[in-house]
Design a protein around this motif. Sequence first.
Motif, PDB file in Angstrom:
ATOM      1  N   THR A   1     -81.727 -68.245  10.631  1.00  0.00           N
ATOM      2  CA  THR A   1     -82.216 -68.432  11.992  1.00  0.00           C
ATOM      3  C   THR A   1     -81.806 -69.774  12.606  1.00  0.00           C
ATOM      4  N   SER A   2     -81.464 -70.753  11.765  1.00  0.00           N
ATOM      5  CA  SER A   2     -81.098 -72.066  12.284  1.00  0.00           C
ATOM      6  C   SER A   2     -79.626 -72.097  12.671  1.00  0.00           C
ATOM      7  N   PRO A   3     -79.271 -72.791  13.739  1.00  0.00           N
ATOM      8  CA  PRO A   3     -77.855 -72.897  14.116  1.00  0.00           C
ATOM      9  C   PRO A   3     -77.078 -73.706  13.089  1.00  0.00           C
ATOM     10  N   VAL A   4     -75.823 -73.364  12.902  1.00  0.00           N
ATOM     11  CA  VAL A   4     -74.952 -74.112  12.010  1.00  0.00           C
ATOM     12  C   VAL A   4     -74.390 -75.301  12.787  1.00  0.00           C
ATOM     13  N   THR A   5     -74.635 -76.487  12.307  1.00  0.00           N
ATOM     14  CA  THR A   5     -74.190 -77.690  13.001  1.00  0.00           C
ATOM     15  C   THR A   5     -72.672 -77.685  13.185  1.00  0.00           C
ATOM     16  N   GLY A   6     -72.247 -77.926  14.413  1.00  0.00           N
ATOM     17  CA  GLY A   6     -70.821 -77.988  14.701  1.00  0.00           C
ATOM     18  C   GLY A   6     -70.156 -76.639  14.872  1.00  0.00           C
ATOM     19  N   GLU A   7     -70.932 -75.594  14.872  1.00  0.00           N
ATOM     20  CA  GLU A   7     -70.392 -74.232  14.989  1.00  0.00           C
ATOM     21  C   GLU A   7     -69.864 -73.964  16.402  1.00  0.00           C
ATOM     22  N   ARG A   8     -68.759 -73.225  16.474  1.00  0.00           N
ATOM     23  CA  ARG A   8     -68.224 -72.783  17.756  1.00  0.00           C
ATOM     24  C   ARG A   8     -68.422 -71.272  17.883  1.00  0.00           C
ATOM     25  N   SER A   9     -68.734 -70.823  19.093  1.00  0.00           N
ATOM     26  CA  SER A   9     -69.031 -69.399  19.309  1.00  0.00           C
ATOM     27  C   SER A   9     -68.210 -68.848  20.463  1.00  0.00           C
ATOM     28  N   TRP A  10     -67.876 -67.561  20.341  1.00  0.00           N
ATOM     29  CA  TRP A  10     -67.166 -66.839  21.390  1.00  0.00           C
ATOM     30  C   TRP A  10     -67.879 -65.525  21.652  1.00  0.00           C
ATOM     31  N   ASP A  11     -68.060 -65.182  22.920  1.00  0.00           N
ATOM     32  CA  ASP A  11     -68.711 -63.930  23.301  1.00  0.00           C
ATOM     33  C   ASP A  11     -67.713 -63.000  23.987  1.00  0.00           C
ATOM     34  N   LYS A  12     -68.117 -61.767  24.161  1.00  0.00           N
ATOM     35  CA  LYS A  12     -67.333 -60.778  24.895  1.00  0.00           C
ATOM     36  C   LYS A  12     -65.907 -60.646  24.352  1.00  0.00           C
ATOM     37  N   LEU A  13     -65.806 -60.501  23.054  1.00  0.00           N
ATOM     38  CA  LEU A  13     -64.515 -60.332  22.403  1.00  0.00           C
ATOM     39  C   LEU A  13     -64.095 -58.863  22.429  1.00  0.00           C
ATOM     40  N   GLU A  14     -62.846 -58.611  22.776  1.00  0.00           N
ATOM     41  CA  GLU A  14     -62.334 -57.239  22.796  1.00  0.00           C
ATOM     42  C   GLU A  14     -62.278 -56.670  21.377  1.00  0.00           C
ATOM     43  N   ARG A  15     -62.354 -55.346  21.264  1.00  0.00           N
ATOM     44  CA  ARG A  15     -62.358 -54.710  19.943  1.00  0.00           C
ATOM     45  C   ARG A  15     -61.420 -53.503  19.895  1.00  0.00           C
ATOM     46  N   ASN A  16     -60.350 -53.562  20.667  1.00  0.00           N
ATOM     47  CA  ASN A  16     -59.412 -52.447  20.679  1.00  0.00           C
ATOM     48  C   ASN A  16     -58.500 -52.473  19.458  1.00  0.00           C
ATOM     49  N   HIS A  17     -58.134 -51.290  18.985  1.00  0.00           N
ATOM     50  CA  HIS A  17     -57.161 -51.182  17.904  1.00  0.00           C
ATOM     51  C   HIS A  17     -55.754 -51.165  18.511  1.00  0.00           C
ATOM     52  N   VAL A  18     -54.915 -52.066  18.016  1.00  0.00           N
ATOM     53  CA  VAL A  18     -53.553 -52.177  18.549  1.00  0.00           C
ATOM     54  C   VAL A  18     -52.559 -52.202  17.396  1.00  0.00           C
ATOM     55  N   GLU A  19     -51.346 -51.821  17.681  1.00  0.00           N
ATOM     56  CA  GLU A  19     -50.300 -51.772  16.662  1.00  0.00           C
ATOM     57  C   GLU A  19     -49.287 -52.910  16.826  1.00  0.00           C
ATOM     58  N   LYS A  20     -49.616 -53.888  17.619  1.00  0.00           N
ATOM     59  CA  LYS A  20     -48.691 -54.993  17.882  1.00  0.00           C
ATOM     60  C   LYS A  20     -49.367 -56.326  17.583  1.00  0.00           C
TER      61      LYS A  20
END
Length: 216
Positions: free
Chosen positions: A70-89
């Motif tokens: 439950t505690s945040p990891v100090t110095g952690e970086r976060s990204w939201d709204k990441l795409e999840r498409n399957h691609v072949e390239k």
Amino acid sequence: MASAKNQNSPASARRAKLEEARRKERARERRSRIITISAAVAVVAALVAGGGYLMSAADEQDKAEEQAKTSPVTGERSWDKLERNHVEKPVDYPMNPPVGGDHSPVWMNCDADVYTEAIPKENAVHSLEHGAVWVTYNEKAKGADVDALAERVSKTPYSLMSPVADQKDPLVLSAWGKQVTVKSATDARVGQFFTKYVQGAQTPEPGAACSGGIAK
């Protein structure tokens, strides 16, 4: 009335000696019972105390793990709204190592797998989607840290490790949408990151396989 002669007879002496022996035997038996009972009480008390200690230790461990989750990891970086498409390239990720985004349809095996050569990032991102933690390092990392982290990964399902030569920092831990740079394998954030993100709440596909993919 018995005479002095009868009182001092051999038969009287034998009876007296026998009675004395019986008295001593009863005394020994009484002492033995006391010792046995005392030992039993001590064992029970020790078991109760030990059980209480073990329960207390287990409770403390549970609390520590819950706090780590439950505690945040100090110095952690976060990204939201990441795409999840399957691609072949190949995918041009905005962070290195990547923590999410479009990725290969096939995951990299992440069932405690330690890779000594670079792996395709698109496959590794698919592993993160399944709830894996990805440990990466470059040539600046100390050998002792690499060995220690490899040992941890080799004992942790839903984790994998590989070199990433062009990453900025020597040691990096990544999960889906999460990343932290650590100074060494003994950094307390290593354990917290594993506890929090191996099959953690950030996982888009919890329980998905970490075997049966690509093994390099």
